[in-house]
Design an enzyme around this catalytic site. Structure first.
Site, PDB file in Angstrom:
ATOM      1  N   ASP A  72       0.825  -1.203   0.000  1.00 20.41           N
ATOM      2  CA  ASP A  72       0.000   0.000   0.000  1.00 20.41           C
ATOM      3  C   ASP A  72       0.861   1.255   0.000  1.00 20.41           C
ATOM      4  O   ASP A  72       2.057   1.213   0.304  1.00 20.41           O
ATOM      5  CB  ASP A  72      -0.956   0.005   1.192  1.00 20.41           C
ATOM      6  N   GLU A 130      -0.124  -1.067   5.652  1.00 18.47           N
ATOM      7  CA  GLU A 130       0.998  -0.680   6.503  1.00 18.47           C
ATOM      8  C   GLU A 130       0.951   0.803   6.865  1.00 18.47           C
ATOM      9  O   GLU A 130       1.432   1.191   7.927  1.00 18.47           O
ATOM     10  CB  GLU A 130       2.323  -0.997   5.788  1.00 18.47           C
TER      11      GLU A 130
END
Length: 358
Positions: A72, A130
């Site tokens: 991400d 994350e």
């Protein structure tokens, strides 16, 4: 669904996956592409949990290494699609995710496809969420449902480190420091008590605070305590009865959770303090034999990691872990995020040399 060609160069793979938007919470398209690509590799056992993909060799080697990277990014701000640029005579790839941390993911995908016979067994992990609250993190979820997947002798996170090795990481704590007052009409302020004014000593303590530099296993970690957000008041003609100052404490990995929390309470003694998020750091772990072999293979001098990274999740399982990836961490989340192409190639060569003894 876009297909990933894992026979492409790491640089071209970086372009491809950076041009597939995967802001936290919207990783499924990229996760699907990774799952399809590595799922077609006969030498890997593949497991999926949500948008986290795990691929493992099972060669019966004496040692196992975990190599992980998050898929991400923070929100896009006009910096996708990527483009090639030149900075100071050196070619770079510009765009969201090039530094944090799709260049590292691209290297990992390339090597996962090609290294069918590494000298150690490898657990590759590509995970979601994350960049947001730790409870959403794919590794947090996986550590609860499949802790067996974290069994390893050494771990590497592909976080940007300028192609150098950054050992361990600082811990991070967020706390809310509150001051309270009494509401009143601002035309008759003497009737109330202004909670925002009462926060002035909180800011004064932060301004006067001198952060420590602490040696942990030969690496010096710089701490920091800073206000990151402040809020109070309900209307322009009302004396506020509540002010909240959010502070972020970055602390050396030698401190545990209780010690870090107590330090913040001590700094703001006399105020209402609520710790709302806390993640301990990770010691460098560079005395492990595999870590020493890794440093020798990539020819790097270890440095401390000042930010918190998911090496701490491996450290919690007793697995020494380091950060090693292309890109300048100072450009992570920056709108001018860009990675030197040479660093992508260098990190690939370093990991390949270590994982194959060639």
């Amino acid at each position: 669904m876009p297909a990933l060609d894992l026979s492409a160069t790491s640089v071209d793979l970086t372009r491809t996956i950076c041009d597939m938007p995967s802001v936290s919470g919207d990783e499924t398209t990229l996760a699907d592409a990774i799952h399809a690509a590595v799922g077609a590799l006969a030498h890997l056992d593949v497991f999926r949990d949500g948008d986290t993909i795990v691929a493992r060799t099972d060669l019966g080697r004496a040692q196992r290494v975990a190599i992980a990277g998050h898929i991400d990014t923070v929100p896009i701000n006009g910096n996708v699609p990527t483009r090639d640029i030149e900075m100071e005579g050196e070619p770079h790839l510009w765009g969201r995710g090039t530094v944090d941390m799709k260049a590292g993911v691209a290297v990992q995908l390339k090597l996962a496809a090609e290294l069918a016979d590494p000298r150690v067994d490898i657990t590759w992990m590509w995970y979601d969420h994350e960049e947001v609250d730790s409870d959403l993190n794919g590794l947090t979820r996986l550590s609860r449902t499949r802790p067996d997947l974290f069994v390893a002798d050494f771990a590497i996170l592909g976080e940007p480190s300028n192609g150098q090795v950054e050992g361990g990481c600082n811990g991070t704590l967020r706390a809310i420091v509150r001051t309270r007052g009494v509401r009143a009409h601002s035309a008759r302020a003497w009737v109330g008590e202004n909670a925002i004014h009462k926060a002035a000593p909180v800011l004064a303590r932060l301004a006067a605070y001198e952060p420590a530099s602490i040696d942990v296993d030969g690496l010096v970690y710089r701490e920091g305590l800073n206000a990151v957000r402040i809020g109070g008041g309900i209307a322009s003609n009302v004396i506020p009865d509540l002010c909240e100052v959010e502070v972020n404490y970055r602390f050396a990995p030698s401190r545990g959770a209780a010690e870090a929390a107590q330090h913040v309470h001590d700094v703001f003694d006399g105020f209402e303090v609520e710790v709302v998020d806390l993640a301990v750091g990770a010691r460098p772990g560079l005395d492990a034999p595999l870590a020493q072999e890794f440093l020798a293979a990539v020819g790097a001098e270890p440095r401390p990691k000042y930010g918190w990274t998911d090496v701490a999740r491996f450290s919690a399982f007793g697995v020494p872990a380091v950060n090693y990836g292309p890109g300048d961490p100072m450009l992570a989340h920056h709108d001018e995020e860009r990675v030197p192409l040479a660093q992508i190639d260098s990190v690939e060569r370093g990991l390949r040399a270590w994982l194959t003894n060639r």
